[in-house]
Write an enzyme that holds these catalytic residues in place. Structure first.
Site, short mmCIF file in Angstrom:
data_model
loop_
_atom_site.label_atom_id
_atom_site.label_comp_id
_atom_site.label_asym_id
_atom_site.label_seq_id
_atom_site.Cartn_x
_atom_site.Cartn_y
_atom_site.Cartn_z
N CYS A 1 0.79 -1.23 0.00
CA CYS A 1 0.00 0.00 0.00
C CYS A 1 0.82 1.28 0.00
CB CYS A 1 -0.86 0.13 1.24
SG CYS A 1 -1.76 -1.28 1.68
N GLY B 1 1.25 0.26 -5.11
CA GLY B 1 0.08 -0.59 -5.20
C GLY B 1 -0.74 -0.25 -6.42
N ASN C 1 -1.32 1.09 5.71
CA ASN C 1 -0.18 0.51 5.01
C ASN C 1 0.53 -0.38 6.01
OD1 ASN C 1 1.99 -0.09 3.38
ND2 ASN C 1 3.04 1.85 3.76
N TYR D 1 14.32 -1.55 -2.87
CA TYR D 1 13.47 -1.79 -4.03
C TYR D 1 12.18 -0.98 -4.09
CZ TYR D 1 10.17 -4.30 -7.01
OH TYR D 1 9.22 -4.62 -7.94
N SER E 1 14.33 -0.45 -11.46
CA SER E 1 14.69 -0.32 -10.05
C SER E 1 16.17 -0.48 -9.78
CB SER E 1 13.89 -1.31 -9.21
OG SER E 1 14.18 -2.62 -9.63
N ASP F 1 21.40 -6.34 -10.36
CA ASP F 1 19.99 -6.35 -10.00
C ASP F 1 19.89 -5.95 -8.53
OD1 ASP F 1 17.26 -6.65 -10.12
OD2 ASP F 1 17.31 -8.72 -10.82
N ASP F 2 18.77 -5.34 -8.15
CA ASP F 2 18.68 -4.88 -6.76
C ASP F 2 18.50 -6.02 -5.78
OD1 ASP F 2 15.64 -5.27 -6.54
OD2 ASP F 2 15.86 -3.96 -8.27
#
Lengths: 472, 472, 472, 472
Positions: free
Chosen positions: D12, D38, D113, D254, D295, D357-358
């Site tokens: 959220c 979201g 959230n 991320y 990302s 890559d993260d």
């Protein structure tokens, strides 16, 4: 007659306005009341101080103009509009009318109700000259002929071109400075003109559309007439004087809205007369009279009055049925069909029913309706059709061009009766139909086109001659 | 009566299935034939081997299930469904039924047709205990009562809870192992049960929905009855024995579909009787009889037969009118209203017309329709209403809870006649209405709730007592 | 460069397939990877055993083909497709390509990337002969020329017609028996051909679309080339031998996707070189380098490497921004603009920033972006543009035909710097651009069309000569 | 990390406004900038002079508010809003927030959230008391607790209730007279407060949403804090003093937008540090550095700077990819996957690539991306992950609650390397991660929740204890 099932479809309705504020909305209202004439596409072209603007799309009028801004963007004080039925193969946006042509030196829009019988021949000739057609409809041919004409004035070019096309047509043409109406030489399709109370003129396929905008009926357009409406008023001209009235009888029997008057004859009243005369010609000993909703209700009430039996609501049409309805798997198919039409058990149970239908074309729903009534308890179902046997295809603007599809072209009354499971089956005579409508023209069949029933086509058929063969 | 204008709205239709393949699609068909009972929202809950699944949304059934996958995802062989009308203020997705409750230990779904008269009182009491309501509809109260009940079995908990709610209700409840039906102690709302030819049971607000799935009618649910359908069959129980039949008379007069039978009486036939008796009670010297489409056509044809005048289609309802219709600017408003209904000039011109309407609630359209006919040439318009003066609001499931809105509560016949511009105005008597419907219960008014007309409410009104005051 | 704001738009992307199952879906994938070249309309024509079928509409590809059935109905093993940008005035369904022509004796479809400079002149000449155009796009002219040609074979008719049109074009033509490719004599627009691993050929505006269907790149189409692909294989012909390479430099600078190779040069790599050379030509004392997302990121990282400063993500583009975004009232307008692009405070606060943009056309967003950075705490903003001053309009397929809109045509560097609020402003030189791209053609500017920057148009401008005047 | 494929989803984003005109539109803007948190549902509740109004639906914010009237109807000068991700099973309108409760005596709205770890236990207890839940989300539990509380004031009831719930939560509550914020005792989820230049306060999950409405950042909400904003200003209270900072490390790695600052640390900068430290810890001999868009681009550029290799755009994400994309038949599936991500052949061909890559969660896309690069000609692909091995599920608001799905929980580095087809595979160390983020709290791991990597959960797990077992 259930039009969703039987598949006899009018190909169009047209509406035009000249000299009125809100021409866009008036056209919207007019087309809305002509929606029964075509549900596959709709469009409007307006004239905004000499600039023509267009919007059209596939679907019902309210689906095409699904938001007000689409309509509001069509400014101007004159307009033409069109609702269209189309055969499956050509259900493309390109064919939705009005067609608007943007020439480098001019704009020109047209809307057409009818069908040309020599369109294919003309199209091939024009393509030989290098012409390219933007639609697969026959309506566009006229524009090409006009552009190829050498005549000095636009009206003369239009007249010359109208003399080259054959068949049935009611054309509305909109240019930056006038609204032009043309009707074929037999007046196959209806077209009426009216006057708005606030000033300005409207023209429509049916008078119900004049009523819808509160216009006063002036008169019907005559066969061969060419009428120009512009800021100087109405000019009535003719593109031919070789005319003979032959208005489509199916307009009275099935297509038109009951509140419309065609050539001065109210459609509901004509249908009621058909039912009454049918009762006189083909009486039957029964308990109640039931009509197939909605188009046969007038005839059914006439039959009931004629034979002095109670007129009952023995069948109900579901008013919420639409295209969005989800079709079921095969095993539930018959139940889904029953959504369209339901028998009223409480009315028909134990009764001998006279079932009145306006016409039989393919005959695909008759057996279903008879079964519906019998399942609901009707002890006898006597089918009475308020028009003669429909044996010949149509080439002047109705979507049935193939004899093979016409059940009465191939089967006797008794064969049809058995197929439908009815206890008796009778049709209105041709004489009865003529009497019921009551037109008084000095023309064959009193001015009616009865070719559906007798094959007596008022014109040569040109490209469609072959369609009359048994193989078609 | 034009329901879009008059605003008298049934609040719901319910449909249920037990033990049939394609319960989802059967419910879709059943609800489709009940669409006239509510157009604001629709939903279906199915039972897929003990797991309840739900889909619901605002709109017509075909709009809610706008793609097949939405329906297909609702697997299972039992289901309940609901179509809903809602008052403007509560037109929220939360209130669309069936309501599905996902408890940590159980699932439970319910669908409700009717209105509880003590819902607000109960809701406040329950909130005092910490309860939270997910909808603003009264229907949810029952679920809370059931969950608070201390009784050892679910059926006992349901019975105890039903004894706490007051008013009109037909409840369908679906649990992982049964379909439960409950009707209030007066049977205000209709509810019928049928058997599918392929096995399994269906239950519906009206018998037209049984016909729609080809189910055979078994019987009507009785006041106070609690019926459990599960894999062992049908168990008929009662949550109370203190019952007295008082079926809503407006179901016969206006709400129900003409092909439905309510307590064994066909709705079309009852309406036709209303028209016939009205002709006997209130004859008039005229030329033709015209009904307001569609709900008044049965009564109009009855009046015509009763007085032996021609029944004519003097008014046409546009079948393409829908919510998508673009409303015009103010100056064109009246023309747009004419899209809904058109007078048939060719029929009414020069005629003295008896205009039959089923009822007058707010009276907002009467003047418009009378004017429509007179503009079309009717020389006289005699308004005949096939029910008594509607003077009292309804609290058992119809959306009219305010006396101020009811014209007959405040005006005399003569005042109304003048307002409408009619040449005469008469109503069916209460006795005539009872005779026309022909129920034979040993109960007040032969088992009919006529409180709309006489204020004689079969139950205390609880939270709504104040609504009867003059200020409301 | 933020394309939504700056309004420099490629007019099209084209894609074709021959001899592959699922030609419809392959075309869908290919067009999807070309979506950046046009977002206003999309369409596909497939060849189903000699019958051409078409579907097209306004909107993004995924909006046009919003349900699988629309794509599935386009059967066949060859196809052409098109994505289109269109200027506001002609955003009509009629102009969405491919254009499909249904002649009585043949079908013919075409898709065009580019712009013809003598289309208006040709159109007027053709209309003199009676021709009627179905679209207002210039693309249709070719079809008319072909139909008017007297040459005996179709290929000869096409060649003759190609010799009459001027300007920039990459044409895909689909007939029942072949896929035909034609490129203008300067190769203004890229067009590449590839081979599918499963057999069959594809052709696309950019090589990224070949990759999207896993096709192996074969070669680029050459200026003046006419290539016919049919069941016998590929035939390479030429419609003219008077050719001179002048590929559009803006393809490298802005339009093409970074993963595409144009004439063997990778676009990302070329952009990175532009940034590096710009750093060499126009260094500046600063702390970080930031690019305008997404099109300037390659150049920015090249600048950072060239000057050995950190490359930072100082600006973020909101990936959820779309047309559906509700525009606010005036007072909130600036906040809404910030939805598209946000400065990263944590990165730029207290920093001297080099802001790299690929180009400046109208210059309408530069001041906004500089302010964004300064509001976020940047102490200095040095604007570096990875291409020369854009001073001349384009007539070969890019939507900017009016000098008045081009800021660099009217303002000096210093005037622009002040208007943008930047601390310095410098552009890449023309020599630097040529070096960065690294084409090695024996042609002016090494085979690049640099007319945007130097006004040296490789062809006469015909109908557009007037657009170069100061008034335009 | 491609979120569509890897399936690691934030649950959220929340946004609130107090005391500002256009609270509806400000909330719309704020939520729009939080859309990355979201995409399954969105809603807004506004307070219009004490009357709370709500609109919410499934879909992206711009799909939910697809027409301005939906937003305009939400009048008022305070509001809360929510964007939601939801697991497949509970993707129902009922679960879309904010939840608005219409009690007979009060209205109350909340947006949440996070994730409660004892929600199921509390829900069962509450159902024992007769409570009924309207949603299947855990967020609703708080409302029930508040309503059951006996405390005399609302704030005390809220405090008592907050002390009963466990886990991660940032709650926004809107009542007719105040906006109330509550954060869990570890501050798992970020929540910041700002001041509008035109007056009024805003609160948001991320500071990028403060920037989006041009609000000035005031401060971050602290663990255990209860903040009341009303017309008298801001009152900072606490519902507990037993707090210990443990902000979710995946927000930095991320989830959060690069332009957000969390606890004063810029997200892009933290990621760049992760890349730099990874280069120091795990260098490799290669030619270029490529990040997985979008990302991982910050980490990749950090790695490139750290190891002094060129940072290149070796992978392109298609910005037009959306849900409407038509999925192909099986045989074309792999081609469709390539639409999301494309390798830049011109960049990677013949190169030794470091692919950054993260994080790796399920590991389902790694092999695909490595293959993409190798197919494009990369001679070596060295995978470098800018976070430690993700071995433990999350229970504080991230949708991954099952160890079985976590590849690093079951495979060694070498096993993963082989599965992915990479030439080497290395991860950032936990110490490196802590250093990169640079928080300086006197708390375990400097105030970070690193339980994903080390299983050291800051709280008991209650209902989720079992999820840590090997079988899960």
């Amino acid at each position: 007659m259930l039009n969703e099932v039987k598949g006899l479809n009018e190909e169009c309705g047209v509406f035009g306005v000249w000299g009125a504020k809100n021409a866009n909305y008036l056209t919207y209202l007019g087309l809305h009341s002509l929606q029964h004439r075509g549900q596959e596409g709709a469009g409007i072209v307006t004239n905004d101080n000499g600039k023509l603007n267009s919007y059209r799309n596939l679907g019902l009028l309210t689906q095409v103009f699904y938001k007000p801004s689409l309509l509001e963007s069509l400014k101007g004080d004159s307009a033409i509009g069109h609702v269209r039925y189309s055969t499956a193969g050509s259900n493309k946006i390109e064919n939705v009318q009005p067609l608007l042509f943007d020439f480098t030196d001019q704009q020109f829009a047209l809307a057409h109700n009818g069908n040309l019988t020599n369109a294919l021949t003309l199209k091939k000739e024009l393509e030989q000259k290098g012409d390219i057609f933007k639609s697969s409809s026959d309506s566009e041919v006229l524009m090409h002929l006009i552009r190829h004409s050498d005549k000095p004035t636009e009206i003369e070019r239009i007249k010359e071109s109208l003399n080259q096309i054959k068949g049935g047509f009611a054309y509305l043409m909109l240019t930056p400075d006038s609204l032009i109406l043309a009707l074929d030489s037999h007046g196959f399709r209806p077209l009426s003109i009216g006057r708005l109370p606030e000033g300005g003129y409207v023209v429509a396929s049916e008078t119900c559309a004049l009523d819808a905008v509160e216009a006063e009926f002036i008169r019907d357009i005559k066969p061969g007439e060419l009428t120009i409406i512009n800021d100087e008023g109405i000019t009535v001209d003719a593109w031919t004087t070789d005319t003979k009235m032959a208005i489509c009888s199916m307009e009275y029997i099935y297509f038109a809205r009951p509140d419309s008057n065609i050539l001065g004859i109210n459609v509901h009243t004509a249908r009621k007369h058909m039912g009454k005369i049918l009762a006189r010609e083909q009486p039957v000993d029964a308990d109640i009279v039931v009509g197939v909703p909605n188009s046969s209700l007038s005839a059914a009430s006439g039959y009931a009055e004629g034979i002095d039996l109670p007129y009952e609501m023995g069948l109900i049409k579901n008013q919420y049925m639409g295209r969005e309805f989800i079709q079921p798997s095969q095993e539930l198919r018959e139940k889904a069909v029953r959504q369209k039409l339901a028998a009223v058990k409480g009315v028909v149970d134990g009764k001998r029913v006279v079932l009145v239908d306006d016409s039989i074309v393919r005959g695909t729903t008759c057996a279903f309706i008879v079964k519906l009534l019998k399942d609901a308890g009707a002890t006898e179902v006597h089918l009475r059709i308020a028009s003669p046997q429909f044996k010949y295809p149509s080439f002047y603007g109705i979507d049935i061009q193939d004899r093979k599809e016409l059940i009465a072209a191939h089967k006797s009354n008794e064969e049809m009766r058995q197929q439908f499971g009815a206890d008796s089956l009778e049709f209105l005579s041709q004489e009865g139909l003529i009497e019921a409508i009551g037109l008084k023209y000095d023309a064959p069949y009193s001015g009616l086109d009865l070719s559906y029933f007798n094959g007596d086509y008022p014109t040569p058929l040109y490209d469609y001659e072959k369609n009359l063969s048994e193989d078609f």
